[in-house]
Design an enzyme around this catalytic site. Sequence first.
Site: not given
Length: 195
Positions: A42, A68, A142, A145, A168, A177
Amino acid sequence: MPKPGAPEALSRAQENAVRRAADRRGPRDAALIALLLGAGDRAEECQRLRAGDVPITARSGTARLHGKGDEVRTVPLPVPARERLTAWLQVRAELPAARPAMADVVGDGLWAGQRGRLSVDGVTDVVRAVDKDAGLPGLRPHRLRHTYATRLREAGADHAQIQALLGHTSIETTARYFRASPTEVAELVGHALGY
């Protein structure tokens, strides 16, 4: 309501145009774009990188990404990313001697800009400048990504592998995806049912 297809990734031709445009802009931009395309980070993860987070040898290299929720993951880097990062790290190592005041501002940050360490907006600005040079309006980090994840899927990576590489927490986020785009569905039908 039907689920949308996979997130929009760059085509191979667009990806190559982005890489060429980044290479023309110099070692920093080439390395930054190669990292976004080669590690799927990211913008915030890219910006947070320190020089020590990308150990590279002649045969291997990784990026230690701070994601994150303070999650940290280590992602292997492909050869193009390692080559461009090595070139940037050599240039970056010379910055303190060339601009001593900059050394304190950049610290151990990987990305140096005109006024010091690049911000998240600075990372996005590099991508936007590269997209302008490549003729792809509206490109953002993004989408690079999304391109990374799509290339992994195309190469046969499974849900769990892509989930781990992207950082994730939910497999549902990664599942997007694996939704076929209309073009992929048409190609599949044409290949499977073409007489």
